[in-house]
Design a protein around this motif. Sequence first.
Motif, mmCIF file in Angstrom:
data_model
loop_
_atom_site.group_PDB
_atom_site.id
_atom_site.type_symbol
_atom_site.label_atom_id
_atom_site.label_comp_id
_atom_site.label_asym_id
_atom_site.label_seq_id
_atom_site.Cartn_x
_atom_site.Cartn_y
_atom_site.Cartn_z
ATOM 1 N N HIS A 280 36.945 9.627 31.221
ATOM 2 C CA HIS A 280 38.271 10.187 30.971
ATOM 3 C C HIS A 280 39.062 9.450 29.897
ATOM 4 O O HIS A 280 40.116 9.927 29.486
ATOM 5 C CB HIS A 280 39.067 10.209 32.273
ATOM 6 N N ARG A 296 43.558 11.675 32.428
ATOM 7 C CA ARG A 296 43.290 11.928 33.843
ATOM 8 C C ARG A 296 44.158 11.036 34.731
ATOM 9 O O ARG A 296 44.681 11.487 35.756
ATOM 10 C CB ARG A 296 41.807 11.708 34.153
ATOM 11 N N ASP A 299 47.530 12.508 34.842
ATOM 12 C CA ASP A 299 47.557 13.696 35.702
ATOM 13 C C ASP A 299 47.586 13.298 37.178
ATOM 14 O O ASP A 299 48.286 13.917 37.988
ATOM 15 C CB ASP A 299 46.338 14.577 35.422
ATOM 16 N N SER A 428 38.612 18.361 36.487
ATOM 17 C CA SER A 428 38.608 19.327 35.389
ATOM 18 C C SER A 428 37.262 20.032 35.372
ATOM 19 O O SER A 428 36.225 19.410 35.639
ATOM 20 C CB SER A 428 38.838 18.609 34.056
ATOM 21 N N ASP A 431 34.730 18.323 33.331
ATOM 22 C CA ASP A 431 34.009 17.142 33.813
ATOM 23 C C ASP A 431 32.510 17.417 33.877
ATOM 24 O O ASP A 431 31.703 16.481 33.924
ATOM 25 C CB ASP A 431 34.512 16.729 35.200
ATOM 26 N N THR A 561 39.810 19.532 26.607
ATOM 27 C CA THR A 561 38.669 19.196 27.462
ATOM 28 C C THR A 561 38.878 17.898 28.234
ATOM 29 O O THR A 561 38.072 17.566 29.106
ATOM 30 C CB THR A 561 37.383 19.073 26.622
ATOM 31 N N SER A 564 42.980 18.728 33.062
ATOM 32 C CA SER A 564 42.578 18.890 34.462
ATOM 33 C C SER A 564 43.161 20.183 35.014
ATOM 34 O O SER A 564 44.044 20.801 34.408
ATOM 35 C CB SER A 564 43.050 17.693 35.305
ATOM 36 N N ASN A 565 42.645 20.598 36.167
ATOM 37 C CA ASN A 565 43.159 21.756 36.915
ATOM 38 C C ASN A 565 43.282 23.007 36.049
ATOM 39 O O ASN A 565 44.267 23.746 36.118
ATOM 40 C CB ASN A 565 44.518 21.422 37.543
ATOM 41 N N GLU A 566 42.257 23.271 35.235
ATOM 42 C CA GLU A 566 42.314 24.408 34.308
ATOM 43 C C GLU A 566 42.394 25.749 35.039
ATOM 44 O O GLU A 566 43.135 26.647 34.612
ATOM 45 C CB GLU A 566 41.086 24.394 33.387
#
Length: 580
Positions: A280, A296, A299, A428, A431, A561, A564-566
Amino acid sequence: MPFYTRSSGQIIEYLADATLEEKLQSVRKFLHKLKLLFKYREFRFGKLKASEVDYLLHLQRRFYSLKIRELEEECQVLSEHLEKSSFKALQDEHQRISERIFQKKLFLSHGNLEQPAFFADQYQTDYEKFTRYYPIVLSTNHSIRNSIPPNYLLDYIIIDEVSQVDLLSGVLALSCCKNLIIVGDLKQLPQIVDKSIKDTMVDWNIPQGYEYFKQSILSSFICLYPEDIPRVILKEHYRCHPQIIQFCNQKYYDGELIPFTDPDCCQVPLILYKTSRGNHMRAVTHGEGNGLYNQRELDVIKEEVLQNVNLASDDVGVATPYRKQVEKARAHLPDDIKNDTVHKFQGRENDVIIMSTVLNNTCNGKKGLRFVDDACLVNVAVSRAQKQFILVTDDELFQRHGHHVRELLRYIQYNTLDEHIIKSQVVSIFDLLYRNYSDKLKVLKSKLLYISKFQSENIMYTALKDILSEPKYMHYYVTSQILLRNIIKNTDLLDKREIDFINNRAFIDFVIYNRQDKKCVLTIEVDGFEYHENNPVQLKRDAVKQSILNKYGVPLLRLPTNGSNEMTKIRTKLDEIESF
């Protein structure tokens, strides 16, 4: 139960004798039996020999059990003594009397003075009179000489945080006093000097004690006068929760600190967040503001740490080794959070300190260990927290390769409940680009569709197909790599640069359409770090694309990329569009 197992002292004495006999058994076998008989009243030699190991293990367990009970009884006796002596009342009375004595001293020295009339441009003309009214002057090292008349010497100068004072600015203060008191800690962060000027200087073979690039005022004095200067350790500690400062106390101060803070000020003083598996950390190497950051960890702080019901206070600071992480934190976290480097936090404090270590378990991450896994840096970061210290980190790196952060991890894990050692659930879909990733992504991995040579686009396409298969979103469909010119039919609102851009085969990564009227409802761009954020030219192109879509009211969702949490963000955006 033999009589010698009734106290921990008797047991430890027996175990010591047994160990000594084991080493000298060929010489003292008979003497040991006599000692067993007369000192310990043990005569079952054969039975004892047959079960010696089990018996010794039993005694060891018995020792710890008795020792704990004895310590608890001692604590109880001391607590009762303090309660009977009203220790808190005595402490309050001591403070009250001290304040009254101080106030009386002030009255005797200043009570009969006339109302002063000093001005900034003339107070130095009669500085002796000025100091009768104002015997204490607050100043920086740089401005102290300008705050007093030429050639005037103050009786004392006290320099605080002296480990961060470089020799040049420190000498300015030294030139203004008869006596000097310096307050500092070599186990905290040293001064920061501009080492780029070192190559421009002549090597005068300066003695080590005067080496500007290596010494602070504090370390210089200790180097020059190792035994000649009186020293006092400030043992009483009034800032941190006892459980927080105990790490620093054990690790760096040989247990010499005495915490005077209330342990009841916070029920959960230590919390650990372990980020999900993956690489990350990012290194910005092009454009402005180069440096390392870890989105990350930010986040996790925003979505989990700040939402934790056990957060001790609204007075929160985020401390990190890297300036780039501070820059990102200020843009990402709420405005009332105080974000700064650990170096800038020295001398400051907050009720809650969240430490973000940034590094991950990669070759580049390991290169940063020398800077991040530093005794002084860790000591300062931990000791900024008054009530609660929260560590957000990639524990895999530090457990394998760290030292000071690893010891901090172990300390937190030993001294807090399992429920406060938290494996972050922030992941994510990207990941999946890494060798190691969260188990939560295995289902998505098994469904992966391949429509592009770029794995990030394959992952996004699969995620979009998954979302649009849900009943709530089945009236939408997605396509990939759509020419921007096919979305923007009319170019009347565009300037020449934007028209050239749109006619130069500019693509949108993904477009979501309504099945009924084929209207574009959402565009999505997947932004790889190296191609976008670390590429100033591409960032300008992205800005042009954003401007074009804004002019025509076409929603654009950018998903980096390293975010997170897309899937949640996509659903939220679609719901927002639905509401309009």
